[in-house]
Design a protein around this motif. Structure first.
Motif, mmCIF file in Angstrom:
data_model
loop_
_atom_site.group_PDB
_atom_site.id
_atom_site.type_symbol
_atom_site.label_atom_id
_atom_site.label_comp_id
_atom_site.label_asym_id
_atom_site.label_seq_id
_atom_site.Cartn_x
_atom_site.Cartn_y
_atom_site.Cartn_z
ATOM 1 N N GLU A 34 0.841 -1.198 0.000
ATOM 2 C CA GLU A 34 0.000 0.000 0.000
ATOM 3 C C GLU A 34 0.881 1.254 0.000
ATOM 4 O O GLU A 34 0.526 2.270 -0.591
ATOM 5 C CB GLU A 34 -0.873 -0.032 1.263
ATOM 6 C CG GLU A 34 -2.103 0.815 1.141
ATOM 7 C CD GLU A 34 -3.021 0.663 2.349
ATOM 8 O OE1 GLU A 34 -3.133 -0.459 2.914
ATOM 9 O OE2 GLU A 34 -3.614 1.674 2.728
ATOM 10 N N CYS A 35 2.035 1.181 0.666
ATOM 11 C CA CYS A 35 2.929 2.348 0.725
ATOM 12 C C CYS A 35 3.625 2.558 -0.624
ATOM 13 O O CYS A 35 4.025 3.671 -0.941
ATOM 14 C CB CYS A 35 3.992 2.171 1.803
ATOM 15 S SG CYS A 35 3.324 2.004 3.451
ATOM 16 N N CYS B 71 1.366 4.679 -2.742
ATOM 17 C CA CYS B 71 0.708 5.774 -2.016
ATOM 18 C C CYS B 71 1.311 7.106 -2.436
ATOM 19 O O CYS B 71 2.513 7.218 -2.658
ATOM 20 C CB CYS B 71 0.909 5.558 -0.520
ATOM 21 S SG CYS B 71 0.308 6.928 0.486
ATOM 22 N N ALA C 199 1.948 9.465 -0.653
ATOM 23 C CA ALA C 199 2.897 9.917 0.382
ATOM 24 C C ALA C 199 4.037 8.918 0.555
ATOM 25 O O ALA C 199 4.792 9.014 1.521
ATOM 26 C CB ALA C 199 2.156 10.096 1.704
ATOM 27 N N GLY C 200 4.154 7.975 -0.394
ATOM 28 C CA GLY C 200 5.101 6.873 -0.238
ATOM 29 C C GLY C 200 6.491 7.280 0.215
ATOM 30 O O GLY C 200 7.105 6.606 1.029
ATOM 31 N N CYS D 203 5.883 10.442 3.896
ATOM 32 C CA CYS D 203 5.286 10.370 5.235
ATOM 33 C C CYS D 203 6.250 9.775 6.255
ATOM 34 O O CYS D 203 6.086 9.988 7.451
ATOM 35 C CB CYS D 203 3.974 9.602 5.201
ATOM 36 S SG CYS D 203 4.087 7.906 5.703
ATOM 37 N N GLY E 200 6.422 6.974 7.233
ATOM 38 C CA GLY E 200 5.783 5.957 8.069
ATOM 39 C C GLY E 200 5.699 4.607 7.427
ATOM 40 O O GLY E 200 6.147 4.435 6.311
ATOM 41 N N PRO E 201 5.103 3.672 8.124
ATOM 42 C CA PRO E 201 4.659 3.785 9.505
ATOM 43 C C PRO E 201 5.883 3.826 10.416
ATOM 44 O O PRO E 201 6.827 3.081 10.190
ATOM 45 C CB PRO E 201 3.863 2.498 9.734
ATOM 46 C CG PRO E 201 4.433 1.543 8.729
ATOM 47 C CD PRO E 201 4.866 2.337 7.563
ATOM 48 N N LEU F 102 -0.292 -0.730 9.399
ATOM 49 C CA LEU F 102 -0.177 0.691 9.097
ATOM 50 C C LEU F 102 -1.045 1.463 10.087
ATOM 51 O O LEU F 102 -2.077 0.970 10.534
ATOM 52 C CB LEU F 102 -0.661 0.977 7.676
ATOM 53 C CG LEU F 102 0.123 0.344 6.532
ATOM 54 C CD1 LEU F 102 -0.411 0.849 5.194
ATOM 55 C CD2 LEU F 102 1.606 0.648 6.642
ATOM 56 N N ARG G 34 -2.268 8.108 10.508
ATOM 57 C CA ARG G 34 -1.136 8.650 9.732
ATOM 58 C C ARG G 34 -1.509 8.641 8.242
ATOM 59 O O ARG G 34 -1.278 9.609 7.523
ATOM 60 C CB ARG G 34 0.119 7.800 9.958
ATOM 61 C CG ARG G 34 1.268 8.174 9.032
ATOM 62 C CD ARG G 34 2.435 7.237 9.217
ATOM 63 N NE ARG G 34 3.155 7.514 10.438
ATOM 64 C CZ ARG G 34 4.135 8.427 10.540
ATOM 65 N NH1 ARG G 34 4.512 9.131 9.492
ATOM 66 N NH2 ARG G 34 4.746 8.619 11.683
ATOM 67 N N CYS G 35 -2.076 7.528 7.792
ATOM 68 C CA CYS G 35 -2.420 7.424 6.367
ATOM 69 C C CYS G 35 -3.455 8.468 5.986
ATOM 70 O O CYS G 35 -3.306 9.155 4.986
ATOM 71 C CB CYS G 35 -2.930 6.025 6.036
ATOM 72 S SG CYS G 35 -1.676 4.763 6.301
ATOM 73 N N PHE H 17 -1.629 11.962 5.942
ATOM 74 C CA PHE H 17 -0.690 12.265 4.854
ATOM 75 C C PHE H 17 -1.359 12.200 3.490
ATOM 76 O O PHE H 17 -0.997 12.947 2.581
ATOM 77 C CB PHE H 17 0.542 11.372 4.935
ATOM 78 C CG PHE H 17 1.546 11.922 5.908
ATOM 79 C CD1 PHE H 17 2.404 12.939 5.539
ATOM 80 C CD2 PHE H 17 1.591 11.466 7.205
ATOM 81 C CE1 PHE H 17 3.302 13.487 6.441
ATOM 82 C CE2 PHE H 17 2.487 11.995 8.129
ATOM 83 C CZ PHE H 17 3.349 13.013 7.742
ATOM 84 N N ARG H 18 -2.357 11.350 3.342
ATOM 85 C CA ARG H 18 -3.038 11.297 2.043
ATOM 86 C C ARG H 18 -3.878 12.546 1.809
ATOM 87 O O ARG H 18 -4.241 12.828 0.672
ATOM 88 C CB ARG H 18 -3.902 10.055 1.967
ATOM 89 C CG ARG H 18 -3.050 8.829 1.750
ATOM 90 C CD ARG H 18 -3.924 7.636 1.772
ATOM 91 N NE ARG H 18 -3.150 6.433 1.594
ATOM 92 C CZ ARG H 18 -3.610 5.250 1.887
ATOM 93 N NH1 ARG H 18 -4.822 5.115 2.378
ATOM 94 N NH2 ARG H 18 -2.861 4.193 1.699
HETATM 95 S S1 SF4 Z 1 0.402 7.373 4.257
HETATM 96 FE FE1 SF4 Z 1 0.144 5.224 4.957
HETATM 97 S S2 SF4 Z 1 0.126 3.990 3.055
HETATM 98 FE FE2 SF4 Z 1 0.963 6.020 2.580
HETATM 99 S S3 SF4 Z 1 3.187 5.759 2.734
HETATM 100 FE FE3 SF4 Z 1 2.448 6.549 4.705
HETATM 101 S S4 SF4 Z 1 2.087 4.692 5.960
HETATM 102 FE FE4 SF4 Z 1 2.239 4.020 3.822
#
Ligand code: SF4
Ligand code: SAM
Ligand code: SF4
Length: 439
Positions: A396-397, A400, A402-403, A406, A408-409, A421, A425-426, A429-430
């Motif tokens: 998923e990252c 994404c 924000a890959g 972000c 994260g995680p 995840l 946070r997702c 950042f999305r």
């Molecule tokens: S927002 Fe969520 S899915 Fe996207 S990169 Fe960050 S942790 Fe991964």
């Protein structure tokens, strides 16, 4: 030529049409009318003439790719490659230290993650322990410019340690051991008398004062042990600091109840208290996400950020780092924060609790999974570096938006929620990344 949209291509409406973003190359693309119409036409794979300028522009930016191209998981692979390089970087150091002078406090804020309250036998740092920690920290930073944050509990309860630290850093600089240094104290402000304020201003120790807005909203959570609100005492401290020549830097803590008031809070701090800088604390992680909903926080941060920009006030909040990452096209490889962004060797933050324990996490410090009892060189602590660069396999990252932004995680979030995840946070950042790109 048959082409498709790259799985790393993201499109968002903007004032002028569409903004396209390649989350692999981190390139932002403002298309003209022809490019936009070609992009919209290619919702499903289709034929294009690669000689036409609009097709060439989108192919060159890798927003369109040959339809038979297997894209794999390039973002994940790029990040893990960068993380491996950082892990083996021999110049890694801890350049930023959050040091808890005492776990005790004269307040008992309802949300306090530090769990501070006076009267209880919580640890205070001894002068001997403080000296050892500083000696170690200076040794970690020979020839560099380390940064210290005095923290707690309430750090001004142990003001003598701040004086001692200031002296040690000055001596280290005079002796040529370090190039320079910076110091900051995060305080509730209630104990800042005139003498303390003059000392802080005269020694360039930046004061960040925690305050959550006007009296009623601040006193809802920030209270003395007897339940009385702390607003008036904090304001007296702020006045003393201002009279000594200090600039007001405020730090706001959002909760599920006040998060949507953040823009009003920021407005109040700027217009009524003449804050020169406003910061927003990152929400604490929980096994289910953050203590505050990530989507609501994104809305609140966006409005507060715009307001600060309009008024020329410096604003720091979760997500504001996205701009410098995008401008420099630098991926966020460290899961927390690498102060050099990987440029001249990773530079990590760490936390030392009042009992002298080192934590690799600047938030979590009572857990053997992220702490060490001894203080020696970072090079002897592979666990520290691993903590900052865990391997992430979540596809998923990979795609994404924000890959690479972000970070994260983060390791703490993964530790708390069993490797899943962090949905807050997702959500956060999305919402934040497209918003920044649209501007
Ligand atoms: S927002 Fe969520 S899915 Fe996207 S990169 Fe960050 S942790 Fe991964
Ligand atoms: C733990 S306090 C220590 C320093 C000092 N006593 C103060 O209040 O500024 C540091 C910062 O953490 C914030 N904080 C405390 N609990 C929090 C939480 N649950 N979530 C986010 N920030 C929090 C405080 O409001 C404060 O700004
Ligand atoms: S003043 Fe700071 S340390 Fe004290 S209870 Fe409030 S947030 Fe926690």
């Amino acid at each position: 030529m048959k082409v498709k949209r790259s799985k790393y291509a993201h499109a968002f409406p903007s004032e002028f049409g569409l903004v396209l973003f390649n989350s692999l190359t981190m390139e932002v693309f403002d298309g003209n009318r022809l490019e936009m119409s070609l992009w919209e036409h290619l919702e499903t794979p289709g034929e294009v003439d690669p000689g036409r300028p609009e097709a060439k522009a989108l192919l060159d930016s890798q927003l369109l790719v040959p339809s038979d191209l297997e894209e794999g998981t390039k973002v994940l692979r790029r990040l893990s490659q960068l993380r491996r390089e950082s892990q083996s970087n021999r110049d890694a150091r801890i350049g930023y230290l959050r040091i808890s002078l005492t776990e005790r406090c004269n307040l008992a804020c309802s949300y306090c993650f530090a769990g501070a309250s006076s009267g209880v036998a919580l640890p205070q740092m001894s002068q001997g322990c403080f000296g050892r920690v500083f000696e170690w920290f200076i040794g970690e930073n020979l020839g560099n410019s380390p940064a210290i944050q005095y923290f707690g509990g309430e750090p001004t309860l142990e003001f003598e340690l701040i004086r001692f630290g200031n002296e040690m850093l000055r001596t280290a600089r005079e002796n040529g051991r370090i190039d320079n240094f910076s110091q900051m104290v995060v305080t509730n402000g209630t104990l800042l008398d005139c003498e303390a304020c003059h000392f802080l201003v005269d020694n360039d120790i930046v004061v960040t004062c925690s305050i959550d807005g006007w009296k009623e909203i601040n006193d809802h959570n920030r209270v003395f042990l007897n339940g009385a609100g702390s607003f008036d005492a904090t304001l007296r401290g702020i006045e003393n600091y201002r009279k000594a020549g200090g600039l007001l830097r405020c730090l706001v803590t959002v909760t599920p109840k006040n998060v949507l008031l953040l823009p009003d809070i920021v407005r109040y701090l700027i217009f009524e208290l003449s804050a020169a800088e406003v910061g927003v604390n990152a929400p604490q992680p929980t096994p289910d996400g953050w203590e505050v909903d990530g989507g609501l926080l994104a809305c609140a941060v966006q409005q507060a950020w715009l307001f600060c920009n309009e008024n020329g006030v410096c604003f720091h909040a979760p997500g504001t780092h996205i701009v410098s990452l995008l401008n420099s096209r630098t991926p966020q490889t460290d899961r927390c924060f690498d102060l050099e962004l990987g440029r001249s060797g990773p530079n990590f933050g760490a936390y030392v609790s009042a009992s002298g324990k080192l934590s690799f996490c600047t938030v979590w410090h009572n857990d053997t999974r992220c702490t060490e009892d001894r203080l020696t060189s970072i090079r002897e602590y592979p666990r520290i570096i691993q903590w900052h660069y865990p391997y992430n396999e979540d596809e998923e990252c990979d795609t994404c938006v924000a890959g690479q932004l972000c970070g994260g995680p983060c390791s703490l979030e993964m530790m708390l929620n069993g490797g899943r995840l962090n949905r807050d946070r997702c959500r956060f950042f999305r919402a934040m990344v497209p918003w920044v790109l649209q501007r």
